[in-house]
Scaffold this active site. Structure first.
Site, short mmCIF file in Angstrom:
data_model
loop_
_atom_site.label_atom_id
_atom_site.label_comp_id
_atom_site.label_asym_id
_atom_site.label_seq_id
_atom_site.Cartn_x
_atom_site.Cartn_y
_atom_site.Cartn_z
N LYS A 92 38.56 40.65 39.42
CA LYS A 92 38.16 42.01 39.09
C LYS A 92 36.62 42.07 39.04
CE LYS A 92 42.67 42.22 38.26
NZ LYS A 92 43.37 42.17 37.01
N PHE A 150 58.02 45.83 38.25
CA PHE A 150 57.31 46.80 39.08
C PHE A 150 56.86 46.22 40.42
CE2 PHE A 150 53.09 45.06 38.17
CZ PHE A 150 53.34 44.36 37.01
N TYR A 156 37.84 16.37 45.07
CA TYR A 156 38.94 16.60 44.13
C TYR A 156 38.40 16.71 42.71
CZ TYR A 156 43.51 16.46 41.99
OH TYR A 156 44.63 16.81 41.29
N ARG A 210 51.93 53.18 36.83
CA ARG A 210 51.69 52.54 35.54
C ARG A 210 52.42 53.39 34.51
NH1 ARG A 210 49.23 47.27 36.15
NH2 ARG A 210 51.39 47.17 36.72
N PHE A 213 49.22 44.30 28.35
CA PHE A 213 49.03 44.19 29.78
C PHE A 213 50.21 43.38 30.32
CE2 PHE A 213 47.64 42.39 33.78
CZ PHE A 213 47.39 43.57 34.45
N THR A 214 50.65 43.72 31.53
CA THR A 214 51.91 43.17 32.08
C THR A 214 51.98 41.64 32.01
OG1 THR A 214 50.88 43.33 34.25
CG2 THR A 214 52.31 45.15 33.59
N ASP A 257 40.58 39.52 26.44
CA ASP A 257 40.92 39.57 27.86
C ASP A 257 39.68 40.17 28.51
OD1 ASP A 257 41.64 40.17 30.42
OD2 ASP A 257 43.67 40.79 29.91
C1 LIG Z 1 44.61 41.49 36.51
C2 LIG Z 1 44.64 41.34 35.07
C3 LIG Z 1 45.14 40.18 34.45
C4 LIG Z 1 45.82 39.07 35.23
O1 LIG Z 1 44.97 38.46 36.13
P1 LIG Z 1 45.46 37.90 37.54
O2 LIG Z 1 44.21 37.33 38.14
O3 LIG Z 1 46.03 39.04 38.32
O4 LIG Z 1 46.48 36.84 37.27
C5 LIG Z 1 45.06 40.10 33.07
N1 LIG Z 1 44.55 41.09 32.33
C6 LIG Z 1 44.08 42.22 32.88
C7 LIG Z 1 43.52 43.30 32.01
C8 LIG Z 1 44.12 42.40 34.25
O5 LIG Z 1 43.67 43.53 34.79
#
Ligand SMILES: *Cc1c(COP(=O)(O)O)cnc(C)c1O
Length: 458
Positions: free
Chosen positions: A259, A450, A73, A383, A125-126, A216
């Protein structure tokens, strides 16, 4: 002999069979999914370019790491491996692990935004904007105008427009700006990179005004590689050196591990400021988990630590970007309207130009994504106006200038023949473009619509 970056720098050890379907099957599946590719069953998809998020193929070294998960943990050794890898690749002082990128966005937004403050960024970004708005922040787009023009070939269309940023500071006052978010690369602009020169200038301007810079850094390795390829003075520096220099122009980072880090789940926030680290660690135990796992299993932290180091290798990023460029160049050769230059993580098709008879109000990119699936079994993502959602205050729909579908390339998953199939499918569909019909939205969720919205054919 010259090295060909398109040839896979790995060989295949395990395979995942694909299901073959016919057009009638896909028509039914698409209708049942409300013409939203997010609502399809994955097994009904032939080539899945919905997203590069969590869809990566891990290496044998990462899978070996999975077996070395320390699921204690508290104080898992995998956390310390992840911290060491983060120090090595990014160089920030503090690591706060989270279940994925949006967990980190939540912590940073809660720690730094007071309701009513402005949060400039190089295009939204969303999930990032959703968390900023949940804290009462007001997002302001300060990306260069070229980013909104799919055919402008500026090599750094992700850059911050310094005039727009300075005007905002002058208009609202630095005290009313929570921080600036810089996406590297900019996902919704088509995977466009930010130059080192721009990062450096933005950081100077921000420091002079006491404004924090939040990177980011979800696709920061791709951005570093594109700087190496495109920016004068960087061709002899390694991806890792460039990445460290990028991070030195920021105070905080949020990262999705799903990513560039070659994993299937995970994320983190990182920063240099001791007080900010304390406040994020206070919150991480409420929202994610203890500060040494943040919602991840020990084995997943190990896979991320190993994947991050792999992604920092120049030849790995060269192959990644070569796959995008291969698909993009095939489409360009057939005069398909795509966003230029081809971005780091995929190819974006300009849906308005592809289907000129369907208006934006009938969700033209949504139509194209649905048609491409029915035609070929290839899954992509809208998008455009659906992803852009509604203004948090007025409730009006945002009308983004870019209305695209994204063909996103999962890391190390598909081969050149798959990209040939994708290109052929799109070229065939373009020849039938007069048959396209619009959609109407019949179910609209409140947040991030979306993902779950449903449509019917008009
Ligand atoms: C995917 C993504 C996020 C969010 O990350 P998650 O792991 O899906 O929560 C934030 N910023 C960018 C540019 C992304 O592509």
């Amino acid at each position: 002999m010259k090295f060909n970056p398109m040839a896979e720098p790995y060989k295949i050890k395990m395979v995942e069979p694909l299901k073959m379907t016919d057009r009638a099957y896909r028509e039914k599946a698409m209708k049942e999914a409300g013409y939203n590719t997010f609502l399809l069953r994955s097994e009904d998809v032939y080539i899945d370019l919905l997203t590069d998020s969590g869809t990566n193929a891990m290496s044998e070294n990462q899978w070996a790491g999975i077996m070395l998960g320390d699921e204690a943990y508290a104080g898992s050794k995998n956390y310390y491996h992840l911290e060491a890898a983060m120090h090595d690749c990014f160089g920030y002082k503090h690591l706060v692990p989270t279940h994925q990128g949006r967990g980190a966005e939540n912590l940073v937004s809660q720690a730094l935004i007071k309701a009513g403050q402005y949060v400039p960024g190089n295009m939204y970004f969303t999930t990032t904007r959703a968390h900023q708005e949940l804290q009462g922040g007001i997002f302001v787009d300060v990306i260069v105008d070229e980013a909104h023009d799919p055919y402008n070939t500026n090599p750094f269309k992700g850059n911050v427009d310094l005039n727009k940023y300075e005007q905002l500071i002058n208009k609202v006052g630095a005290k009313n700006i929570a921080y600036i978010t810089i996406g590297v690369t900019v996902n919704l602009a088509g995977g466009q990179p930010v130059s080192m020169e721009n990062l450096r200038t933005v950081y100077k301007l921000s420091q002079a005004n006491g404004i924090k810079v939040v990177l980011d850094a979800t696709r920061a390795m791709e951005n570093a590689y594109l700087i190496q390829q495109r920016e004068p003075g960087y061709k002899d520096k390694s991806v890792k050196e460039i990445l460290r220099e990028m991070c030195s122009c920021s105070d905080v980072a949020t990262c999705s591990g799903k990513k560039d880090f070659h994993t299937n789940i995970g994320g983190f926030a990182a920063c240099n400021d001791d007080d900010l680290a304390v406040s994020m660690r206070n919150m991480v135990v409420v929202y994610e988990g203890l500060q040494t796992y943040g919602g991840m299993a020990g084995r997943d932290m190990e896979a991320m630590a190993r994947g991050m180091l792999e992604a920092c290798q120049d030849h790995v990023m060269a192959h990644r970007v070569a796959q995008s460029e291969y698909l993009g160049n095939k489409l360009l050769a057939a005069d398909i309207p795509i966003v230029r230059p081809v971005g780091g993580h995929g190819v974006f098709i300009d849906a308005k130009a592809f289907y000129p008879t369907v208006p934006q109000s009938q969700y033209v990119a949504q139509v194209l994504a649905a048609d491409l699936y029915v035609h070929s079994g290839v899954r992509s993502m809208e998008r455009g106006i659906v992803s852009a959602g509604r203004d948090a205050k007025t409730g009006e729909e945002h009308h983004p200038k870019l209305e695209t579908i994204r063909l996103t390339i999962p890391r190390r998953v598909y081969t050149q023949s798959h990209f040939d199939v994708v290109a052929d499918a799109i070229i065939e569909l373009y020849q039938e473009r007069d048959k396209a019909r619009g959609l109407k939205m019949v179910y609209e969720p409140k947040y991030l619509r979306f993902f779950q919205a449903r449509f019917e054919k008009i």
